[in-house]
Design a protein around this motif. Structure first.
Motif, PDB file in Angstrom:
ATOM      1  N   ILE A 107    -162.988  60.137  52.700  1.00 34.82           N
ATOM      2  CA  ILE A 107    -162.736  58.956  51.879  1.00 34.82           C
ATOM      3  C   ILE A 107    -161.374  59.117  51.055  1.00 34.82           C
ATOM      4  O   ILE A 107    -160.895  58.050  51.158  1.00 34.82           O
ATOM      5  N   MET A 108    -161.160  60.454  50.770  1.00 38.17           N
ATOM      6  CA  MET A 108    -159.754  60.502  49.883  1.00 38.17           C
ATOM      7  C   MET A 108    -158.731  60.904  50.988  1.00 38.17           C
ATOM      8  O   MET A 108    -157.642  61.429  50.554  1.00 38.17           O
ATOM      9  N   GLY A 109    -158.894  60.479  52.234  1.00 43.33           N
ATOM     10  CA  GLY A 109    -157.795  60.856  53.120  1.00 43.33           C
ATOM     11  C   GLY A 109    -157.346  62.190  53.545  1.00 43.33           C
ATOM     12  O   GLY A 109    -156.017  62.462  53.852  1.00 43.33           O
ATOM     13  N   MET A 110    -158.591  62.986  53.426  1.00 43.15           N
ATOM     14  CA  MET A 110    -158.195  64.568  53.613  1.00 43.15           C
ATOM     15  C   MET A 110    -157.551  65.267  52.528  1.00 43.15           C
ATOM     16  O   MET A 110    -156.885  66.247  52.773  1.00 43.15           O
ATOM     17  N   LYS A 111    -157.475  64.633  51.455  1.00 44.64           N
ATOM     18  CA  LYS A 111    -156.818  65.157  50.286  1.00 44.64           C
ATOM     19  C   LYS A 111    -157.863  65.730  49.262  1.00 44.64           C
ATOM     20  O   LYS A 111    -158.831  65.043  49.027  1.00 44.64           O
ATOM     21  N   ALA A 112    -157.656  66.893  48.680  1.00 44.19           N
ATOM     22  CA  ALA A 112    -158.519  67.326  47.811  1.00 44.19           C
ATOM     23  C   ALA A 112    -158.314  66.793  46.333  1.00 44.19           C
ATOM     24  O   ALA A 112    -159.284  66.680  45.700  1.00 44.19           O
ATOM     25  N   ASN A 113    -157.388  65.984  46.129  1.00 46.76           N
ATOM     26  CA  ASN A 113    -157.286  65.316  44.672  1.00 46.76           C
ATOM     27  C   ASN A 113    -156.548  64.225  45.109  1.00 46.76           C
ATOM     28  O   ASN A 113    -155.222  64.062  45.530  1.00 46.76           O
ATOM     29  N   VAL A 114    -157.106  62.920  44.377  1.00 47.24           N
ATOM     30  CA  VAL A 114    -156.373  61.735  44.516  1.00 47.24           C
ATOM     31  C   VAL A 114    -156.398  61.369  42.790  1.00 47.24           C
ATOM     32  O   VAL A 114    -157.311  60.980  42.409  1.00 47.24           O
ATOM     33  N   PRO A 115    -155.090  61.026  42.460  1.00 45.37           N
ATOM     34  CA  PRO A 115    -154.947  60.467  41.240  1.00 45.37           C
ATOM     35  C   PRO A 115    -155.106  59.008  40.927  1.00 45.37           C
ATOM     36  O   PRO A 115    -154.795  58.210  42.111  1.00 45.37           O
ATOM     37  N   ILE A 116    -155.398  58.369  39.932  1.00 49.69           N
ATOM     38  CA  ILE A 116    -155.330  57.168  39.492  1.00 49.69           C
ATOM     39  C   ILE A 116    -153.939  56.856  38.874  1.00 49.69           C
ATOM     40  O   ILE A 116    -153.699  57.309  37.917  1.00 49.69           O
ATOM     41  N   SER A 117    -153.233  55.880  39.555  1.00 52.06           N
ATOM     42  CA  SER A 117    -151.864  55.557  39.164  1.00 52.06           C
ATOM     43  C   SER A 117    -151.795  54.538  37.980  1.00 52.06           C
ATOM     44  O   SER A 117    -150.692  54.383  37.303  1.00 52.06           O
ATOM     45  N   ILE A 118    -152.866  53.937  37.745  1.00 59.50           N
ATOM     46  CA  ILE A 118    -152.817  52.837  36.888  1.00 59.50           C
ATOM     47  C   ILE A 118    -154.043  52.834  36.020  1.00 59.50           C
ATOM     48  O   ILE A 118    -154.756  52.043  35.786  1.00 59.50           O
ATOM     49  N   ILE A 119    -154.001  53.866  35.405  1.00 58.67           N
ATOM     50  CA  ILE A 119    -155.115  54.381  34.427  1.00 58.67           C
ATOM     51  C   ILE A 119    -155.287  53.277  33.323  1.00 58.67           C
ATOM     52  O   ILE A 119    -156.394  53.156  32.813  1.00 58.67           O
ATOM     53  N   ASP A 120    -154.356  52.578  32.921  1.00 59.18           N
ATOM     54  CA  ASP A 120    -154.369  51.709  31.795  1.00 59.18           C
ATOM     55  C   ASP A 120    -155.288  50.568  32.095  1.00 59.18           C
ATOM     56  O   ASP A 120    -155.727  49.638  31.521  1.00 59.18           O
ATOM     57  N   GLN A 121    -155.451  50.287  33.476  1.00 60.50           N
ATOM     58  CA  GLN A 121    -156.298  49.243  34.015  1.00 60.50           C
ATOM     59  C   GLN A 121    -157.610  49.473  34.502  1.00 60.50           C
ATOM     60  O   GLN A 121    -158.558  48.667  34.847  1.00 60.50           O
TER      61      GLN A 121
END
Length: 317
Positions: A107-121
């Protein structure tokens, strides 16, 4: 002491978020009497689904709904493994949890960590802004997502109200009967297998929703974010039961006690870490000790501190 006081709002916020997960654990552990270990995987599933969809431009509420549905799907898998395949519930949960490790990475594109870039939304910020709790703060500078007590409190109240209504319906009562006495439930014409599957779906849906909220709180989803979730969930259920079982007898209040138990758990953890200076690498050990203590208290109370019951009878003439 000042470190503990400063960290207290964060501990309460995390406790409330994990409290939603604990309510899901309560459904399987207390209502269905099923030991479900799926939650360690479904918690991350909810967080990963939300972050990927929301980061891809999907509507906030649709992403949150998708996280809930994804969690329900994991519960469906566990339920079918248990009921249709005859695998014991605890092993079915372990199998699903194991499989979800790869699913969550996919689901995360084989990445161990995926950040939220627009946290204020995210929902934690947007709801607070709409409720006018951060007036005058420039857009993009909202600090409130760090301590979203009010928003998570609203989520908790809505969830408890919905569950209180649902378990008062005929279908909800059949789920409670399934957990209380499956043989009698079957004798009354209740399909207990369907009840177990539905209960597992509701439980893991709530767990995934909690994972989605935590991902917003910490601004990222991580492949290991659900590790040990079942311990935290059981700790919250046990703490709530030990402290409030005598005064909270209504079903809704029992669910509230679970949420309060989660808050107390995180406050205790924060107190131990802040006041003792223990290395945070020992958090899992501390968690295990806290759960063991709260499991032991009712046993010791019943064995060593309860007055023996006197059995009366009439003598035969």
């Amino acid at each position: 002491m000042m470190n503990f006081i400063g960290a207290l709002p964060g501990a309460v916020s995390q406790g409330m978020i994990w409290g939603i997960m604990a309510i899901g654990v309560y459904i399987t552990y207390k209502i269905l009497d099923v030991a479900d270990l799926t939650v360690d995987g479904s918690f991350c599933t909810g967080g990963a689904t939300f972050v990927v969809l929301f980061g891809g431009g999907v509507n906030l509420w649709l992403a949150l709904l998708a996280a809930l549905i994804a969690g329900m799907a994991t519960g469906l898998v566990t339920g079918l493994l248990h009921t249709a395949c005859g695998i014991p519930a605890i092993l079915a949960g372990i199998l699903t949890q194991l499989g979800l490790w790869s699913v969550n990475l996919a689901i995360m594109g084989m990445k161990a960590n995926v950040p939220i870039s627009i946290i204020d939304q995210t929902v934690l910020n947007k709801l607070l802004v709409s409720l006018r709790f951060v007036q005058g703060v420039p857009r993009g500078d909202y600090p409130v997502y760090r301590h979203p007590v009010l928003v998570v409190g609203l989520f908790t109240v809505v969830i408890i109200a919905a569950l209180y209504w649902f378990f008062g319906t005929e279908l909800g009562a059949s789920l409670r009967a399934t957990g209380a006495n499956p043989n009698m439930a079957r004798a009354q014409g209740i399909n207990t297998d369907t009840g177990k599957v539905l209960g597992l779906m509701i439980s893991n849906g709530l767990v995934a929703l909690s994972g989605a909220l935590l991902a917003q709180y910490q601004s990222f989803a991580d492949s290991s974010m659900g590790k040990g979730a079942i311990v935290i969930g059981l700790a919250a259920v046990i703490i709530g039961e030990v402290l409030f079982s005598k005064i909270f007898r209504n079903f809704a209040l029992k669910l509230l006690a679970v949420s309060i138990g989660s808050i107390i758990y995180y406050i205790v953890i924060q107190a131990v870490v802040s006041l003792s200076g223990i290395d945070t690498n020992y958090l899992k050990l501390i968690s295990a000790v806290i759960v063991a203590i709260f499991l032991t208290v009712p046993y010791w109370k019943g064995r060593y501190f309860s007055k023996p019951v006197k059995r009366g009878g009439t003598a035969n003439a």
